[in-house]
Design a protein around this motif. Structure first.
Motif, short mmCIF file in Angstrom:
data_model
loop_
_atom_site.label_atom_id
_atom_site.label_comp_id
_atom_site.label_asym_id
_atom_site.label_seq_id
_atom_site.Cartn_x
_atom_site.Cartn_y
_atom_site.Cartn_z
N ASN A 134 0.79 4.06 -2.98
CA ASN A 134 0.54 5.48 -2.68
C ASN A 134 1.68 6.35 -3.19
OD1 ASN A 134 -1.92 5.03 -1.45
ND2 ASN A 134 -1.03 4.77 0.59
N GLU A 174 -4.21 7.38 -9.04
CA GLU A 174 -4.45 6.11 -8.35
C GLU A 174 -4.69 4.98 -9.34
OE1 GLU A 174 -6.37 7.78 -4.17
OE2 GLU A 174 -7.62 7.57 -5.95
N GLU A 196 -4.28 -6.80 -1.44
CA GLU A 196 -4.04 -5.37 -1.25
C GLU A 196 -4.30 -4.58 -2.53
OE1 GLU A 196 -3.66 -4.08 1.72
OE2 GLU A 196 -3.84 -6.14 2.41
N TYR A 233 -7.00 -1.65 -2.95
CA TYR A 233 -6.61 -0.35 -3.50
C TYR A 233 -7.50 0.02 -4.68
CZ TYR A 233 -3.48 3.43 -4.97
OH TYR A 233 -2.96 4.66 -5.30
N ILE A 258 0.83 -1.21 0.00
CA ILE A 258 0.00 0.00 0.00
C ILE A 258 0.86 1.25 0.00
CG2 ILE A 258 -1.67 1.33 1.35
CD1 ILE A 258 -2.86 -1.04 -0.14
#
Length: 767
Positions: free
Chosen positions: A50, A115, A102, A106, A46
């Protein structure tokens, strides 16, 4: 002597230090470290995603504001290189599962271009690593290639739909107060279904792999042929068309053509209903364009806090269908029939007299009431998640929309919150032999979990033929859209999720996060096949999601039958906070429900036992739930699975209430006491300043001391033969407010010193 003690103490310290150090070595090299590494992997994935998104955003800003230079590209690549470094360390198939979990999480949250870019880069790097490992290290990694492809397909399809629906149809919402504060994600902007706006009717249906979708319009529900209207597909898989006129009262459906195989079930000759239909003619008929406008009379209803809820589980038809209900024949078994009997001791008047404050309606979404040739009376075979069940309405042409709203409005006016029992874990389309009604014919692989080795077949952890693929973004969107629709459009106050663990953990978390904060949420924390559970009872701690507490049911039943494990009984009475709950309101306590034996049948009509059950249920910490008729010892003639009984087995016989008036009065008095005194409704886990225990010599008995402005003492004796002697905890007289048969807030007498409780009896004292 002192020197020897000092030497011994120093030696002990050295020994402990060595043991502690050795223990750390064991932990660092043992299985515990695998868990630690998994947590670190989740965090690093994560964090790197990011960083990729941040670098991408900064690079774009820099490119717009200054001349592009190498430093921009170096910064942008840093995040990607960081992610690749993490992925390069993957050596186990389980680690791939962690990364994909994950990435999927996301993807659900991805809103911005940055993103989306980060997700695609992360998935690509993961795919490259898995392909490498599958060809050079371990063929077991090959099983994850299809998982990656599926995730890529889901994400691409969903975000194309988002991109092409920025100007999607928007419906009017009449009450901003009840509108969810948070959107599920940007997919929420896609409006599906049939909407009448400014003299035109807009149609939108999702079918990403279809090569052609045609709208069919009909004047009557029974028409065989209708007007065909071509639809146009956008790049996100949404088919749309606009028809002139406000087509209220018209009927419609879709036909869809597309490729065969790999789980696809396109059939251009099969008329499909709209998954987003706001009304439907039965479960297998045409969809209805219905005028949903309703003038609400009770606009300012205040929902109770979860900790203050006393839930009453009931079935629409059962409550009024019996000849003893006093409801006129035209309203028996209907939404509007539920509002009858206000000035009597039956139906609405009964609910007011009982004193509960939350009505839980068993399924009212449109369902198949004759599934596979078997009567499906309870309603757990949903076909349409936006449409009210038409068999409870005065007609099948959409009348149920306003009539169900009138019921909820009327119940609000009488002070009752309304929660719906919802079934998002499976549908009425059944297994591979089931006829496609809507979801199957539009996107079977998207809406359902198919067996990976043969996609003709369905996973069946529900025991009902299929499992809804809730983790698919567009399926999750459908669930969130449905829930928000019922909150905004029907002003419902909460939901109970049938077989809740079939819903994936991410989607359940979104439900908790995105619905209004005062909505009551509860779920069955199990599946029919426990191996298909997507989450556990211990998940979602410190949230507002309560779980049906089968531990409470079994431990209290054991107490009543004289087979108590006292420590277990104390734990469930205190809200199960030492097991899996973080606070009492996470535990929904029940002893009887729609499935299983009624208490009267379970205990052989032994009123001592049903009274003791009532006292334990309504003095325990947590949210109590009562099943309709439990409050007057209703019997189903020993039938413990009456799902297929559309008859007097399930219908409430109101003459039994008067026969067992003493049981009803006990329930009513206990509910009033519970809602009056905070001792029974704590917001947080209780400490020894709030609760203490008395453990008499009789092991089948226990005393619970609930402290507060007044102190209550609840004495429970489950021994069927022997009395239990309790030493009262303080000097002076206690007021007996419940002697096991009757209850009175003014008191039924007093007690000093010791209290000897008869067999199979509960007593409540106050001081």
């Amino acid at each position: 002597m002192h020197v020897n003690r000092l030497r011994s103490f120093i030696g002990l310290c050295i020994l402990l230090a060595l043991l502690f150090g050795f223990g750390n070595v064991l932990y660092a090299t043992g299985s515990g470290n695998n868990f630690s590494e998994q947590i670190n992997l989740e965090k690093e994935v994560i964090r790197s995603l990011n960083r990729i998104a941040r670098d991408y955003h900064n690079a774009n800003v820099a490119t717009k504001n200054t001349d592009a230079n190498n430093s921009v590209h170096v910064a942008q690549n840093a995040g990607e290189n960081s992610f690749k470094a993490i992925i390069s360390k993957i050596e186990l198939v389980q680690q791939v599962d962690t990364v994909l979990k994950e990435l999927r999480s996301y993807a659900y949250r991805a809103k911005t271009e940055a993103e989306v870019y980060a997700f695609n880069k992360g998935l690509k790097a993961t795919e490259e690593r898995v392909n490498y490992l599958a060809t050079t290290e371990d063929k077991g990694f090959a099983t994850k290639i299809s998982s990656i492809s599926l995730l890529k397909k889901d994400f691409t399809s969903a975000h194309k739909a988002l991109k092409n629906n920025k100007t999607a149809i928007r419906t009017n919402t009449s009450n901003k107060k009840n509108r969810p504060a948070k959107k599920s994600n940007s997919l929420a902007d896609i409006k599906l279904g049939a909407h009448v706006i400014s003299g035109k009717t807009y149609f939108a249906v999702y079918s990403p792999e279809a090569t052609d979708v045609t709208l069919h319009l009909f004047n009557k529900a029974t028409d065989k042929a209708g007007k065909k209207v071509a639809m146009k597909k956008d790049n996100g898989g949404v088919w749309k068309t606009i028809v002139d006129g406000e087509l209220y009262g018209k009927f419609y459906g879709y036909t869809a053509s597309g490729p065969k195989g790999d789980g696809r079930l396109f059939d251009p000759d099969n008329l499909l209903s709209d998954p987003y239909a706001f009304a439907n003619v039965d479960h297998n008929g045409k969809s209805v364009i219905v005028d949903r406008n309703y003038q609400w009379k009770n606009k300012n209803f205040k929902r109770p806090e979860s900790k203050d809820a006393v839930i009453y589980e009931m079935h629409i038809k059962d409550f009024t269908a019996h000849k003893s209900s006093g409801v006129k024949d035209s309203l028996k078994g209907t939404y509007l029939g539920m509002l009858e009997g206000k000035n009597t001791g039956k139906v609405l008047g009964h609910l007011k007299e009982l004193g509960v404050n939350v009505i839980e309606l068993m399924p009212v979404h449109e369902f198949d009431n004759n599934f596979a040739g078997v009567v499906n009376h309870w309603g757990y075979m949903t076909s349409h998640f936006f449409a009210p069940e038409c068999s409870y309405a005065s007609g099948k042409n959409g009348e149920g929309v306003k009539e169900l709203k009138a019921l909820i409005d009327g119940l609000h006016g009488e002070g009752f919150a309304v929660i719906l029992d919802v079934v998002y874990n499976h549908t009425a389309e059944g297994n591979h032999e089931g006829q496609p009604l809507n979801f199957k014919g539009l996107d079977n692989p998207g809406y359902y979990r198919l067996m990976p080795d043969n996609k003709k077949y369905y996973w069946n952890g529900t025991g009902c033929g299929n499992e809804v693929r809730t983790e698919n973004p567009m399926t999750a969107k459908m669930i969130l859209d449905s829930l928000k629709y019922w909150v905004n459009e029907y002003k419902v106050d909460g939901f109970r999720f049938d077989l809740g663990t079939i819903i994936d953990k991410n989607t359940m978390q979104r439900i908790i996060d995105e619905l209004p904060s005062d909505i009551i949420l509860t779920a069955e924390p199990w599946a029919a096949d426990w191996q298909r559970n997507q989450w556990a009872k211990s998940d979602f701690r410190n949230t507002r999601l309560s779980k049906w507490n089968d531990d409470f049911r079994e431990k209290i039943r054991s107490l009543i039958n004289g087979q108590a494990n006292r420590n277990d009984v104390m734990t469930v009475l205190a809200g199960s906070c030492f097991w899996w709950a973080a606070k009492p309101a996470e535990s929904l306590n029940y002893l009887e429900a729609h499935d299983g034996y009624t208490l009267a049948d379970l205990f052989g009509n032994d009123k001592r036992k049903t009274r003791l059950a009532a006292i334990a249920l309504l003095t325990a910490q947590g949210i109590p739930m009562i099943h309709a008729g439990q409050e007057f010892d209703r019997s189903k003639g020993g039938n413990h699975n009456s799902y297929d009984q559309d008859n007097d087995v399930n219908y409430i016989n109101w003459t039994v209430k008067e026969k067992n008036r003493d049981i009803f009065d006990l329930y009513s008095g206990l509910i009033k006491m519970r809602l009056k005194y905070d001792n029974f409704r704590h917001k947080t886990a209780l400490n020894n300043q709030q609760i203490e225990w008395i453990q008499p010599a009789n092991g089948n008995a226990v005393g619970m001391i609930l402290k507060g402005k007044q102190t209550f003492l609840v004495l429970l004796n489950g021994d069927s033969h022997n009395w239990a002697d309790f030493r009262l905890p303080s000097e002076g007289a206690w007021t007996v407010v419940c002697n096991g048969e009757k209850i009175s807030d003014q008191g039924l007498g007093s007690a000093v010193g010791n209290y000897n409780v008869p067999p199979t009896t509960g007593v409540i004292l106050r001081k």
